[in-house]
Design an enzyme around this catalytic site. Structure first.
Site, PDB file in Angstrom:
ATOM      1  N   SER A 148      -0.348  -4.539  -7.746  1.00  0.00           N
ATOM      2  CA  SER A 148       0.750  -5.453  -7.424  1.00  0.00           C
ATOM      3  C   SER A 148       0.284  -6.458  -6.384  1.00  0.00           C
ATOM      4  CB  SER A 148       1.941  -4.664  -6.881  1.00  0.00           C
ATOM      5  OG  SER A 148       2.821  -5.560  -6.234  1.00  0.00           O
TER       6      SER A 148
ATOM      7  N   HIS B 172       0.176  -7.110 -11.778  1.00  0.00           N
ATOM      8  CA  HIS B 172       1.627  -7.074 -11.576  1.00  0.00           C
ATOM      9  C   HIS B 172       2.035  -8.158 -10.569  1.00  0.00           C
ATOM     10  CE1 HIS B 172       5.501  -4.920 -11.688  1.00  0.00           C
ATOM     11  NE2 HIS B 172       5.574  -5.123 -10.383  1.00  0.00           N
TER      12      HIS B 172
ATOM     13  N   ASP C 105       5.165  -9.767  -8.567  1.00  0.00           N
ATOM     14  CA  ASP C 105       6.534  -9.486  -8.133  1.00  0.00           C
ATOM     15  C   ASP C 105       7.268 -10.774  -7.783  1.00  0.00           C
ATOM     16  OD1 ASP C 105       6.949  -6.608  -8.184  1.00  0.00           O
ATOM     17  OD2 ASP C 105       5.238  -6.562  -6.817  1.00  0.00           O
TER      18      ASP C 105
ATOM     19  N   MET D 155      10.624 -12.479  -6.511  1.00  0.00           N
ATOM     20  CA  MET D 155      11.850 -12.159  -5.759  1.00  0.00           C
ATOM     21  C   MET D 155      12.517 -13.452  -5.313  1.00  0.00           C
ATOM     22  SD  MET D 155      10.429  -9.083  -3.371  1.00  0.00           S
ATOM     23  CE  MET D 155       9.326  -7.824  -3.996  1.00  0.00           C
TER      24      MET D 155
ATOM     25  N   HIS E 178       7.382  -9.168 -12.937  1.00  0.00           N
ATOM     26  CA  HIS E 178       8.551  -8.325 -12.655  1.00  0.00           C
ATOM     27  C   HIS E 178       9.577  -9.208 -11.955  1.00  0.00           C
ATOM     28  CE1 HIS E 178      10.078  -4.704 -10.029  1.00  0.00           C
ATOM     29  NE2 HIS E 178      11.002  -5.135 -10.868  1.00  0.00           N
TER      30      HIS E 178
ATOM     31  N   MET F 272      12.665  -9.839 -10.123  1.00  0.00           N
ATOM     32  CA  MET F 272      13.743  -9.261  -9.310  1.00  0.00           C
ATOM     33  C   MET F 272      14.604 -10.428  -8.857  1.00  0.00           C
ATOM     34  SD  MET F 272      11.259  -6.656  -7.284  1.00  0.00           S
ATOM     35  CE  MET F 272       9.836  -7.592  -7.800  1.00  0.00           C
TER      36      MET F 272
ATOM     37  N   MET G 100      11.875   2.012 -11.410  1.00  0.00           N
ATOM     38  CA  MET G 100      11.493   1.825 -10.007  1.00  0.00           C
ATOM     39  C   MET G 100      11.440   3.187  -9.310  1.00  0.00           C
ATOM     40  SD  MET G 100      11.044  -1.429  -9.600  1.00  0.00           S
ATOM     41  CE  MET G 100      10.664  -1.319  -7.847  1.00  0.00           C
TER      42      MET G 100
ATOM     43  N   ASP H 191       6.810   1.882 -10.587  1.00  0.00           N
ATOM     44  CA  ASP H 191       6.566   0.851  -9.565  1.00  0.00           C
ATOM     45  C   ASP H 191       7.145   1.287  -8.223  1.00  0.00           C
ATOM     46  OD1 ASP H 191       6.081  -1.483  -8.207  1.00  0.00           O
ATOM     47  OD2 ASP H 191       7.462  -2.721  -9.382  1.00  0.00           O
TER      48      ASP H 191
HETATM   49  C1  DX5 Z   1       8.711  -3.591  -4.925  1.00  0.00           C
HETATM   50  C2  DX5 Z   1       7.780  -4.188  -5.935  1.00  0.00           C
HETATM   51  C3  DX5 Z   1       6.528  -3.430  -6.105  1.00  0.00           C
HETATM   52  C4  DX5 Z   1       5.678  -3.322  -4.867  1.00  0.00           C
HETATM   53  C5  DX5 Z   1       4.988  -2.003  -4.910  1.00  0.00           C
HETATM   54  O1  DX5 Z   1       9.881  -4.310  -4.944  1.00  0.00           O
HETATM   55  O2  DX5 Z   1       8.417  -4.285  -7.188  1.00  0.00           O
HETATM   56  O3  DX5 Z   1       5.749  -3.919  -7.197  1.00  0.00           O
HETATM   57  O4  DX5 Z   1       4.719  -4.335  -4.733  1.00  0.00           O
HETATM   58  O5  DX5 Z   1       4.317  -1.831  -3.722  1.00  0.00           O
HETATM   59  P1  DX5 Z   1       3.802  -0.418  -3.250  1.00  0.00           P
HETATM   60  O6  DX5 Z   1       2.857   0.097  -4.302  1.00  0.00           O
HETATM   61  O7  DX5 Z   1       3.103  -0.735  -1.964  1.00  0.00           O
HETATM   62  O8  DX5 Z   1       4.987   0.471  -3.074  1.00  0.00           O
HETATM   63 ZN    ZN Z   2       7.147  -4.737  -8.986  1.00  0.00          ZN
END
Ligand code: DX5
Ligand code: ZN
Length: 229
Positions: A10, A35, A37, A39, A68, A70, A139, A178
């Site tokens: 990620s 991956h 993320d 947001m 991903h 969010m 998650m 994740d």
């Molecule tokens: C959290 C993200 C994850 C995050 C995971 O909202 O969706 O992808 O980067 O990070 P770790 O592996 O450090 O928990």
């Molecule tokens: Zn993620």
């Protein structure tokens, strides 16, 4: 069905000032997914990456980009992420979205489609949509930040979901995990049937190459054990 187990670093825990170098590290370690993320400061408290960054890293990434989302109103942005180079796109089932429409939109854009569930969202939310998706992202932390603690109910949830999928002739639908995945809990996570393994701090903290190798060894051992059983 035995899915190929995929390691998905990620980028949230990577060095954002050197994303090209981070792509090269991912290429060299031959991870199967990257991956990303996304947001928006509404669906989750944090703000991260938009389509501009996805298109900037795309030429340097050998592995498919697993975006991903969010975010609220994902429909508004799916075509932009697909155009920017997202190969897989997942959206959360929580919130007022018309899931079938959204999943179709992702597929029409040429990406693989996934739905994501927060740790407290009933698994039933995934059941109605399961036959329409390529993967389900469960998650194992509440989304928004890297480096959070793994929530153990994931193990029960993932095993239950895998059973549901297999029973309903949906063996091809993969489960992505994740949040909070580290060397010390990877094996128990694999046992529950997850095949797309996201890890941010577990891979980017310390030596990235060593961490990926350690993950790989755990995965190889697990696969040897399951094949010989
Ligand atoms: C959290 C993200 C994850 C995050 C995971 O909202 O969706 O992808 O980067 O990070 P770790 O592996 O450090 O928990
Ligand atoms: Zn993620």
């Amino acid at each position: 069905m035995l899915h190929n187990i995929k390691i998905a670093p990620s980028l949230l825990s990577s060095d954002f000032a050197n994303l090209q170098t981070e792509m090269e590290r991912c290429n060299q370690s031959q991870v199967e997914l990257i991956h990303v993320d996304v947001m928006d400061g509404h669906f989750v408290p944090n703000i991260t990456i938009g389509p501009l960054i996805v298109s900037a890293i795309k030429p340097y990434a050998k592995a498919p980009l697993d975006c991903h989302l969010m975010i609220k109103n994902p429909d508004k942005y799916i075509p932009d992420f697909a155009k920017a180079g997202a190969d897989l796109i997942s959206v959360h089932v929580e919130g007022e979205i018309h899931l079938h429409r959204t999943i179709n939109m992702i597929k029409d854009c040429g990406a693989k489609a996934g739905v994501a569930l927060n740790p407290a969202t009933p698994l039933e939310y995934a059941y109605e949509i399961a036959e329409f998706v390529d993967f389900i992202l469960l998650m194992s932390v509440n989304p928004g930040f890297g480096g959070q603690k793994f929530i153990p109910s994931f193990l029960r949830r993932c095993a239950t979901l895998r059973k549901f999928l297999d029973k309903n002739n949906l063996q091809n639908v993969e489960i992505e995990v994740d949040g909070g995945i580290k060397k010390d809990n990877l094996e128990e996570v694999l046992k529950t049937g997850a095949s797309m393994i996201v890890s941010g701090s577990g891979l980017f903290s310390g030596d990235f190459y060593n961490n990926v190798n350690d993950f790989r060894k755990i995965i190889d051992n697990f696969q040897k054990k399951t094949i010989s059983v």
